[in-house]
Motif scaffolding. Structure first.
Motif, PDB file in Angstrom:
ATOM      1  N   GLU A  49       5.519 -15.649  -6.073  1.00 48.11           N
ATOM      2  CA  GLU A  49       6.462 -15.020  -6.975  1.00 48.11           C
ATOM      3  C   GLU A  49       6.098 -13.537  -6.965  1.00 48.11           C
ATOM      4  N   TYR A  50       7.107 -12.680  -7.104  1.00 49.48           N
ATOM      5  CA  TYR A  50       6.796 -11.259  -7.169  1.00 49.48           C
ATOM      6  C   TYR A  50       7.780 -10.525  -8.059  1.00 49.48           C
ATOM      7  N   ALA A  51       7.325  -9.394  -8.592  1.00 40.88           N
ATOM      8  CA  ALA A  51       8.134  -8.561  -9.474  1.00 40.88           C
ATOM      9  C   ALA A  51       7.459  -7.206  -9.589  1.00 40.88           C
ATOM     10  N   GLY A  52       8.235  -6.221 -10.029  1.00 39.71           N
ATOM     11  CA  GLY A  52       7.706  -4.886 -10.264  1.00 39.71           C
ATOM     12  C   GLY A  52       8.508  -3.835  -9.529  1.00 39.71           C
ATOM     13  N   GLY A  53       8.536  -2.643 -10.090  1.00 34.95           N
ATOM     14  CA  GLY A  53       9.326  -1.578  -9.486  1.00 34.95           C
ATOM     15  C   GLY A  53      10.805  -1.912  -9.588  1.00 34.95           C
ATOM     16  N   ASP A  54      11.522  -1.841  -8.481  1.00 30.53           N
ATOM     17  CA  ASP A  54      12.960  -2.120  -8.458  1.00 30.53           C
ATOM     18  C   ASP A  54      13.282  -3.604  -8.394  1.00 30.53           C
ATOM     19  N   VAL A  55      12.258  -4.465  -8.299  1.00 27.25           N
ATOM     20  CA  VAL A  55      12.459  -5.913  -8.193  1.00 27.25           C
ATOM     21  C   VAL A  55      12.181  -6.564  -9.550  1.00 27.25           C
ATOM     22  N   VAL A  56      13.215  -7.217 -10.113  1.00 30.31           N
ATOM     23  CA  VAL A  56      13.067  -7.940 -11.377  1.00 30.31           C
ATOM     24  C   VAL A  56      12.340  -9.256 -11.146  1.00 30.31           C
ATOM     25  N   ARG A  57      12.741  -9.962 -10.090  1.00 28.96           N
ATOM     26  CA  ARG A  57      12.159 -11.260  -9.775  1.00 28.96           C
ATOM     27  C   ARG A  57      12.393 -11.548  -8.302  1.00 28.96           C
ATOM     28  N   GLY A  58      11.338 -12.035  -7.645  1.00 27.70           N
ATOM     29  CA  GLY A  58      11.463 -12.413  -6.242  1.00 27.70           C
ATOM     30  C   GLY A  58      10.643 -13.652  -5.956  1.00 27.70           C
ATOM     31  N   HIS A  59      11.041 -14.371  -4.926  1.00 34.03           N
ATOM     32  CA  HIS A  59      10.326 -15.571  -4.495  1.00 34.03           C
ATOM     33  C   HIS A  59      10.273 -15.570  -2.976  1.00 34.03           C
ATOM     34  N   LEU A  60       9.172 -16.070  -2.440  1.00 31.15           N
ATOM     35  CA  LEU A  60       9.094 -16.292  -1.003  1.00 31.15           C
ATOM     36  C   LEU A  60       8.517 -17.675  -0.766  1.00 31.15           C
ATOM     37  N   VAL A  61       8.908 -18.265   0.351  1.00 24.81           N
ATOM     38  CA  VAL A  61       8.424 -19.593   0.706  1.00 24.81           C
ATOM     39  C   VAL A  61       8.385 -19.706   2.225  1.00 24.81           C
ATOM     40  N   VAL A 112       0.821  -1.205   0.000  1.00 25.13           N
ATOM     41  CA  VAL A 112       0.000   0.000   0.000  1.00 25.13           C
ATOM     42  C   VAL A 112       0.859   1.261   0.000  1.00 25.13           C
ATOM     43  N   ALA A 113       2.176   1.123   0.279  1.00 27.47           N
ATOM     44  CA  ALA A 113       3.090   2.265   0.289  1.00 27.47           C
ATOM     45  C   ALA A 113       4.456   1.816  -0.207  1.00 27.47           C
ATOM     46  N   ASP A 114       5.210   2.761  -0.750  1.00 27.80           N
ATOM     47  CA  ASP A 114       6.567   2.457  -1.194  1.00 27.80           C
ATOM     48  C   ASP A 114       7.492   2.335   0.004  1.00 27.80           C
ATOM     49  N   GLN A 115       8.459   1.407  -0.120  1.00 28.98           N
ATOM     50  CA  GLN A 115       9.509   1.273   0.876  1.00 28.98           C
ATOM     51  C   GLN A 115      10.695   2.109   0.392  1.00 28.98           C
ATOM     52  N   ALA A 116      11.855   1.852   0.932  1.00 29.77           N
ATOM     53  CA  ALA A 116      13.062   2.566   0.514  1.00 29.77           C
ATOM     54  C   ALA A 116      13.409   2.201  -0.928  1.00 29.77           C
ATOM     55  N   PRO A 117      14.144   3.050  -1.633  1.00 23.87           N
ATOM     56  CA  PRO A 117      14.571   2.718  -2.998  1.00 23.87           C
ATOM     57  C   PRO A 117      15.288   1.368  -3.033  1.00 23.87           C
ATOM     58  N   GLY A 118      15.026   0.590  -4.093  1.00 23.05           N
ATOM     59  CA  GLY A 118      15.647  -0.723  -4.233  1.00 23.05           C
ATOM     60  C   GLY A 118      14.881  -1.835  -3.551  1.00 23.05           C
ATOM     61  N   GLN A 119      13.749  -1.501  -2.959  1.00 21.68           N
ATOM     62  CA  GLN A 119      12.931  -2.507  -2.286  1.00 21.68           C
ATOM     63  C   GLN A 119      11.568  -2.594  -2.964  1.00 21.68           C
ATOM     64  N   VAL A 120      10.730  -3.482  -2.460  1.00 22.53           N
ATOM     65  CA  VAL A 120       9.392  -3.599  -3.036  1.00 22.53           C
ATOM     66  C   VAL A 120       8.637  -2.293  -2.832  1.00 22.53           C
ATOM     67  N   GLY A 121       7.680  -2.037  -3.717  1.00 14.34           N
ATOM     68  CA  GLY A 121       6.894  -0.812  -3.623  1.00 14.34           C
ATOM     69  C   GLY A 121       5.531  -1.021  -4.242  1.00 14.34           C
ATOM     70  N   THR A 122       4.801   0.057  -4.436  1.00 10.97           N
ATOM     71  CA  THR A 122       3.424  -0.024  -4.907  1.00 10.97           C
ATOM     72  C   THR A 122       3.313  -0.616  -6.308  1.00 10.97           C
ATOM     73  N   ARG A 123       4.405  -0.636  -7.070  1.00 15.50           N
ATOM     74  CA  ARG A 123       4.373  -1.257  -8.401  1.00 15.50           C
ATOM     75  C   ARG A 123       4.708  -2.744  -8.364  1.00 15.50           C
ATOM     76  N   THR A 124       5.045  -3.271  -7.183  1.00  9.49           N
ATOM     77  CA  THR A 124       5.366  -4.684  -7.028  1.00  9.49           C
ATOM     78  C   THR A 124       4.074  -5.482  -6.853  1.00  9.49           C
ATOM     79  N   ARG A 125       3.998  -6.626  -7.527  1.00  8.16           N
ATOM     80  CA  ARG A 125       2.840  -7.508  -7.411  1.00  8.16           C
ATOM     81  C   ARG A 125       3.295  -8.873  -6.920  1.00  8.16           C
ATOM     82  N   PHE A 126       2.605  -9.392  -5.916  1.00 13.46           N
ATOM     83  CA  PHE A 126       2.882 -10.704  -5.329  1.00 13.46           C
ATOM     84  C   PHE A 126       1.777 -11.662  -5.738  1.00 13.46           C
ATOM     85  N   SER A 127       2.130 -12.784  -6.339  1.00 12.67           N
ATOM     86  CA  SER A 127       1.176 -13.815  -6.718  1.00 12.67           C
ATOM     87  C   SER A 127       1.313 -14.967  -5.724  1.00 12.67           C
TER      88      SER A 127
END
Length: 114
Positions: free
Chosen positions: A39-51, A13-28
């Protein structure tokens, strides 16, 4: 317990610091038998995974991500699952980097597509 996260699309709902996830990041998100992953991506994140795992309305997971500058980072997060009045899901997160200094809190909410 709030409904399953399986198949949900969430966004901060809000941007974090530069280089981190932000409002343009989408988590599936995906969920099955107490396991969660996304899986997540968007903003400064090209590709991310959580488990991780879900027990009741508590998530406990680790995340790793590749940023647009080519660096990687990882960390640990504990989230509370909250069902909003409109039926959407909110995650209230407390996180800490493990690959670098830093920690904080954030909120992600279900995105209604369309």
């Amino acid at each position: 317990m709030a409904r399953s996260l399986d198949g949900l699309l969430l966004s901060p709902v809000a941007d974090q610091a530069p280089g981190q996830v932000g409002t343009r990041t989408r988590f599936s998100y995906h969920e099955k038998d107490g396991e969660i992953w996304a899986e997540y991506a968007g903003g400064d994140v090209v590709r991310g995974h959580l488990v991780g795992t879900r027990e009741g309305d508590r998530l406990d997971f680790r995340y790793v991500q590749l940023k647009v500058d080519g660096t990687t980072s990882s960390g640990h997060c504990v989230s509370s699952v909250v069902e909003l009045a409109d039926g959407r899901v909110r995650l209230e997160e407390t996180w800490e980097w493990e690959s670098q200094e830093g920690s904080g809190t954030s909120v992600v909410e279900e995105v209604n597509e369309g």
